[in-house]
Design a protein around this motif. Structure first.
Motif, PDB file in Angstrom:
ATOM      1  N   ILE A 722       0.685  -1.164  -0.057  1.00 50.46           N
ATOM      2  CA  ILE A 722       0.154   0.072   0.010  1.00 50.46           C
ATOM      3  C   ILE A 722       0.725   1.306   0.031  1.00 50.46           C
ATOM      4  N   ASP A 723       2.200   1.113   0.762  1.00 46.64           N
ATOM      5  CA  ASP A 723       2.732   2.283   0.814  1.00 46.64           C
ATOM      6  C   ASP A 723       3.706   2.634  -0.407  1.00 46.64           C
ATOM      7  N   GLY A 724       3.393   1.551  -1.504  1.00 47.68           N
ATOM      8  CA  GLY A 724       4.202   1.562  -2.780  1.00 47.68           C
ATOM      9  C   GLY A 724       5.615   1.245  -2.499  1.00 47.68           C
ATOM     10  N   GLY A 725       5.991   0.436  -1.368  1.00 50.87           N
ATOM     11  CA  GLY A 725       7.243   0.025  -1.401  1.00 50.87           C
ATOM     12  C   GLY A 725       7.464  -0.982  -2.396  1.00 50.87           C
ATOM     13  N   ASP A 726       8.942  -1.804  -2.339  1.00 55.65           N
ATOM     14  CA  ASP A 726       9.331  -2.555  -3.070  1.00 55.65           C
ATOM     15  C   ASP A 726       8.650  -3.971  -2.989  1.00 55.65           C
ATOM     16  N   VAL A 727       7.642  -4.433  -3.837  1.00 53.65           N
ATOM     17  CA  VAL A 727       7.045  -5.767  -3.572  1.00 53.65           C
ATOM     18  C   VAL A 727       8.156  -6.923  -3.928  1.00 53.65           C
ATOM     19  N   GLN A 728       9.031  -6.281  -4.693  1.00 55.15           N
ATOM     20  CA  GLN A 728      10.209  -7.433  -5.087  1.00 55.15           C
ATOM     21  C   GLN A 728      10.780  -8.019  -3.582  1.00 55.15           C
ATOM     22  N   SER A 729      10.525  -6.996  -2.597  1.00 57.32           N
ATOM     23  CA  SER A 729      11.321  -7.668  -1.415  1.00 57.32           C
ATOM     24  C   SER A 729      10.389  -8.528  -0.562  1.00 57.32           C
ATOM     25  N   LEU A 730       9.110  -8.741  -1.255  1.00 60.65           N
ATOM     26  CA  LEU A 730       8.044  -9.732  -0.202  1.00 60.65           C
ATOM     27  C   LEU A 730       8.435 -11.063  -1.112  1.00 60.65           C
ATOM     28  N   LEU A 731       9.081 -10.989  -2.141  1.00 61.91           N
ATOM     29  CA  LEU A 731       9.063 -12.396  -3.040  1.00 61.91           C
ATOM     30  C   LEU A 731       9.846 -13.330  -2.182  1.00 61.91           C
ATOM     31  N   ASP A 732       9.403 -14.656  -2.279  1.00 64.21           N
ATOM     32  CA  ASP A 732      10.185 -15.978  -1.924  1.00 64.21           C
ATOM     33  C   ASP A 732      11.626 -16.029  -2.354  1.00 64.21           C
ATOM     34  N   PRO A 733      12.705 -15.945  -1.436  1.00 58.36           N
ATOM     35  CA  PRO A 733      14.045 -15.742  -1.803  1.00 58.36           C
ATOM     36  C   PRO A 733      14.617 -16.976  -2.798  1.00 58.36           C
ATOM     37  N   SER A 734      13.942 -18.009  -2.748  1.00 59.41           N
ATOM     38  CA  SER A 734      14.116 -19.236  -3.689  1.00 59.41           C
ATOM     39  C   SER A 734      13.664 -18.972  -5.150  1.00 59.41           C
ATOM     40  N   LEU A 735      12.887 -17.913  -5.198  1.00 59.14           N
ATOM     41  CA  LEU A 735      12.555 -17.582  -6.779  1.00 59.14           C
ATOM     42  C   LEU A 735      13.846 -16.931  -7.160  1.00 59.14           C
TER      43      LEU A 735
END
Ligand SMILES: *[C@@H]1O[C@H](CO)[C@@H](O)[C@H](O)[C@H]1NC(C)=O
Ligand SMILES: *[C@@H]1O[C@H](CO)[C@@H](O)[C@H](O)[C@H]1NC(C)=O
Ligand SMILES: *[C@@H]1O[C@H](CO)[C@@H](O)[C@H](O)[C@H]1NC(C)=O
Ligand SMILES: *[C@@H]1O[C@H](CO)[C@@H](O)[C@H](O)[C@H]1NC(C)=O
Ligand SMILES: *[C@@H]1O[C@H](CO)[C@@H](O)[C@H](O)[C@H]1NC(C)=O
Ligand SMILES: *[C@@H]1O[C@H](CO)[C@@H](O)[C@H](O)[C@H]1NC(C)=O
Ligand SMILES: *[C@@H]1O[C@H](CO)[C@@H](O)[C@H](O)[C@H]1NC(C)=O
Ligand SMILES: *[C@@H]1O[C@H](CO)[C@@H](O)[C@H](O)[C@H]1NC(C)=O
Ligand SMILES: *[C@@H]1O[C@H](CO)[C@@H](O)[C@H](O)[C@H]1NC(C)=O
Ligand SMILES: *[C@@H]1O[C@H](CO)[C@@H](O)[C@H](O)[C@H]1NC(C)=O
Ligand SMILES: *[C@@H]1O[C@H](CO)[C@@H](O)[C@H](O)[C@H]1NC(C)=O
Length: 808
Positions: A722-735
């Motif tokens: 919502i705050d327009g942050g980096d959604v990539q940082s939420l991604l499963d590290p194994s991807l």
């Protein structure tokens, strides 16, 4: 003569009221009773907003009348307060509630006082009683200080209403307690009560017969009671616990001010919270202890409790209810008595092993027992039986290592476990020799027909069943595939499924509804067989329900092939899914085959299609109620199929089960589960949203951190999105960052919309499908408030894992 005068008076008042439409008229909706008025017969007082009504009522089929307060505007008469709990009247027209000597007093047919508010009050004509819209009956004197002389909220019966204090007044030394009714026809104080523990622990407890405590809320920690963590998730009630030198109390309010809600100390011995659903029923969505058999002595002496079947109580074999009337009213506390008395003098003389009349014991298997009287160390187990036989007051024994446990007198608190729980023990209960009949003298009775097969009819029934089995057995030895029923479902025989699953040897998993086993049908089709637990429905209803589920077919829903319904056994046969459930792929060992982003996205989209079909395309809308990765199965091509749909309805909406899974961890459950409002398909949407975040992160929504507290990933994920942050940082590290950024953003936004508190803000499954298909766009969502609440409460919550919650 007096009657006539009364009637004349009433008529005059009635006409006056009609004419003047003034609100002093009892019986015509007035909320106030003045010193010159009374309530008698069918007259009532109605609170100003028309919410509550006071008058005479008759519970159930009883012939007694009581003064009570009930909800005026709901179809089901629901009494929240009773004045004369223990002293009913039989003629409500000759009895009257009026103001007398400054008190509210109930006079019976003979004009004798049977109930009074009993306050010191001057005999003043300015004293009057008002029924308020919160259900409180208040006795006031405007010319007095303080004005309030007495109020029913200070003297609760079995119901605790919003706005009423439940606690201890240190100045009057009075402890307000909720006391259950004796049964549904008798509001007299029963055996169970809820009260504040006055020893300064700031906790509430439930007592049996005023003394033995069997449940506690745990201490108030400033936000919740420690043993009631679900309070932390509750967005629909305001709770407040106040303690000072004058008083300690707990009070609650419904935030929206119009939902009807109440707590009751139920005749079942459980404290329950209920809300009125617009569809004309009370929804009991919270109860403690969660299991009926957790209530002590619930089934009385020689009764046995079973949480997985109805009725919960049965008499042991050889016993019958002491009072069939009370038993029918679901008041089991009176327990059971022997059908035939044990005649010690004569029977202990029968020592000949072959004598038919020799006294015997009935064997109860897989039982939980409590409180043996004696523990005796013996050399051999054979000694136990003769030891019990020798003492006439010995009622039962159990073997325990090299010794035996002996019960003297009444047998209490026996719990029967179901087939899939094997932690029970064996108990031998003494019966009169004649109970066993004289036909079986070769072997000890091995039956555990607990009160189900009562009486001699049982013998006949068993015989008939045996005959049927003997006749049919040879034919069905190996062939028995079963019969086609409505639609495409196959009715299997239990023995066939037993064979097919190699006697239920390969367990695929378990869930809220029962264990699942792998099996192979005659034609080599591999199937998954689910053994349902706790189906309380009768055969016919079960078949109807199942045939409905059988008609639901969609490429993203697990297909039901057939079922088995024999006696109490209920099994479902599904297509087997070779890739198992989604959880093992999402959260399992990350070294081998990681689900690629593309696969995850496809799984999410197809799941949404399956749920869309369930919600909107079936003839009857089906709410799944239990969306989580464990219930999403993957076929050989990793195409997802939603499983377990329709089962919530099959086993009844078991809110206590929901609660046990909810304890301490919000998980996949929408906030409305704990609020008591009606559950709609949007509850599934919420769970789906939580799962979307799990697709992204490859981790569970709640994880205990090192210090034992819970971290709720969706809170963080929502704020980043919502705050327009980096959604990539939420991604499963194994991807390793391999994900389509646009798809990722879309998934995160949809997820946030799905987990909105207000269900009307959540999208429908149909809209979700369109968003995931890229047909419609998705805006930036608002932050769900409940997540903030969760974050705030986080430090107070203890984590309960699946394993600890599934035990209770
Ligand atoms: C009863 O008393 C109230 C107030 O004391 C008065 O207003 C009312 O008129 C009286 N009603 C009758 C029927 O006497
Ligand atoms: C009242 O009695 C009737 C007839 O005897 C019976 O059908 C009904 O179930 C009873 N109701 C309750 C609440 O016991
Ligand atoms: C009573 O119920 C009816 C229908 O259910 C509803 O229209 C009405 O608003 C209710 N009145 C009050 C006072 O709750
Ligand atoms: C009521 O009044 C009597 C006499 O004045 C007094 O003895 C008693 O303590 C009072 N009771 C209460 C509850 O105040
Ligand atoms: C409850 O306790 C009272 C005494 O406190 C006792 O007389 C009564 O028998 C008890 N009731 C039961 C059902 O044990
Ligand atoms: C109750 O009041 C007494 C004095 O009457 C006081 O000593 C005591 O601390 C109070 N109890 C609580 C729990 O505040
Ligand atoms: C307790 O009651 C006394 C007397 O009514 C009052 O003066 C005092 O403020 C009360 N204390 C609290 C904490 O409410
Ligand atoms: C509910 O009632 C309380 C007190 O009567 C009031 O302060 C509050 O604003 C009301 N809330 C709503 C949502 O109407
Ligand atoms: C014991 O048996 C005898 C003979 O069968 C009978 O007369 C006697 O009454 C019995 N005693 C009791 C206590 O039942
Ligand atoms: C039976 O056991 C009880 C409890 O131990 C004991 O009080 C009683 O004396 C025993 N009776 C006989 C006949 O041994
Ligand atoms: C036997 O019972 C005693 C007393 O209840 C208990 O302490 C002991 O652990 C039991 N032994 C076994 C082997 O169950």
């Amino acid at each position: 003569m007096e009657m006539k005068n009364n009637q004349l008076y009433m008529l005059v008042v009635f006409l006056l009221c009609l004419f003047l439409k003034n609100h002093f008229c009892v019986g015509l909706g007035a909320d106030t009773m003045f010193a010159n008025q009374s309530v008698s017969g069918d007259q009532t007082i109605v609170s100003a907003g028309g919410v509550f009504e006071l008058g005479f009522f008759k519970p159930g089929n009883s012939s007694n009348y009581y003064i009570g307060i009930w909800y005026k505007n709901i179809s089901e008469r629901t009494v929240v307060w009773v004045a004369n709990r223990e002293k009913p009247v039989s003629d409500r027209f000759l009895s009257a509630l009026r103001i007398s000597h400054g008190n509210l007093v109930l006079f019976d047919e003979s004009k004798i006082t049977i109930w009074s508010t009993n306050v010191n009050s001057t005999d003043s004509s300015t004293v009057h009683a008002v029924l308020q819209d919160n259900g409180n009956l208040v006795l006031k004197n405007e010319n007095h200080s303080p004005k309030i002389l007495w109020e029913s909220f200070d003297h609760p019966a079995h119901t605790w209403l919003p706005g009423s204090k439940l606690g201890y007044n240190n100045r009057t030394k009075s402890n307000q307690r909720l006391i259950s009714w004796k049964n549904s026809e008798d509001p007299a104080p029963g055996l169970y009560s809820l009260e504040l523990d006055t020893s300064g622990t700031n906790s509430y407890k439930i007592l049996w017969n005023g003394s033995k405590s069997y449940w506690t809320s745990g201490a108030w920690n400033g936000k919740i009671f420690e043993m009631v963590p679900e309070m932390g998730f509750n967005l629909f009630f305001n709770f407040q616990y106040v303690t000072n030198a004058n008083e300690s109390y707990f009070v609650y309010y419904v935030k929206d001010n119009f939902t009807m809600s109440r707590f009751i100390m139920d005749v079942s011995g459980q404290i329950k919270q209920l809300s009125w659903l617009p569809k004309d029923s009370w929804n009991s969505f919270w109860s403690q202890p969660p299991q009926q058999c957790g209530v002590p002595n619930f089934c009385g002496a020689f009764g046995i409790c079973n949480d997985k079947s109805l009725p919960f109580c049965n008499c042991l074999m050889g016993f019958e209810p002491k009072s069939q009337h009370f038993w029918d009213l679901k008041d089991y506390s009176g327990g059971c008595r022997r059908k035939t008395n044990v005649n010690c003098e004569n029977e202990s003389l029968l020592t000949n092993e072959n004598d038919d009349r020799k006294q015997r014991f009935v064997e109860l298997r897989n039982i939980i027992y409590k409180d043996p009287k004696l523990y005796v160390q013996l050399g051999s187990s054979a000694g136990c039986e003769s030891m019990c036989l020798k003492n006439c007051s010995c009622t039962a024994y159990a073997l325990n290592g090299s010794g035996c446990l002996i019960w003297i007198g009444d047998l209490l608190n026996l719990i029967e476990l179901s087939q899939d729980e094997t932690t029970g023990k064996t108990l031998y209960v003494r019966l009169a020799a004649s109970e066993f009949g004289s036909s079986r003298n070769d072997e000890k009775n091995r039956g555990i027909y607990i009160g189900v097969f009562v009486g001699s009819a049982a013998g006949l029934a068993v015989f008939l069943v045996l005959v049927v089995i003997l006749i049919w057995r040879p034919k069905n030895k190996t062939v028995g595939t079963g019969i086609e029923v409505e639609g495409s479902l196959v009715a299997f025989e239990y023995r066939y499924l037993q064979n097919a699953t190699n006697n239920f040897s390969e367990r695929l998993g378990g869930g809220g509804f029962g264990s699942v086993f792998k099996g192979t049908l005659q034609d080599s089709t591999v199937v998954a067989v689910k053994q349902l637990q706790s189906v309380n429905q009768g055969e016919k209803q079960f078949r109807t329900e199942i045939s409905t589920i059988g008609t639901i077919q969609h490429v993203n829903l697990v297909r039901l092939r057939g079922f088995c319904s024999e006696g109490t056994r209920r099994l479902l046969v599904y297509d087997y899914m070779p890739n198992g459930s989604l959880d093992s792929h999402l959260f399992g060992e990350k070294n081998s085959n990681i689900l690629s982003w593309k696969t995850r996205y496809q799984i999410a989209l197809r799941m949404a299609r399956g749920l869309f079909y369930l919600h909107e395309k079936c003839r009857d809308c089906i709410i799944h109620c239990d969306i989580k990765p464990e219930n999403i199965l993957l076929d050989a091509e990793f195409c997802p199929k939603v499983g377990d749909f329709g089962l919530a309805k099959l086993v009844g909406r078991d809110f206590s089960r929901v609660l046990t899974t909810m304890r301490g961890t919000r998980g996949y459950l929408a906030p409305e589960w704990i609020s008591g409002v009606a559950i709609t398909p949007k509850a599934d949407v919420y769970s789906f949203g939580i799962m979307l975040f799990e697709f992204v992160s490859g981790r569970r929504n709640s994880e205990p951190s090192a210090d034992g507290k819970v971290a709720f990933f969706p809170s963080w994920a929502a704020s980043v999105t919502i705050d327009g942050g980096d959604v990539q940082s939420l991604l499963d590290p194994s991807l390793e960052g391999n994900a389509d950024l646009e798809e990722l953003t879309r998934v995160c936004r949809v997820a946030c919309w799905c987990i909105q508190d207000d269900e009307t803000r959540r999208p429908s499954m149909g809209q979700i499908v369109q968003i995931l298909e890229g047909i419609i766009d998705v805006k930036v969502p608002p932050f769900p408030r409940s997540l903030r609440v969760f974050v705030d409460n986080q430090e107070t919550l203890v984590f309960f894992g699946e394993s600890s919650s599934s035990q209770s």
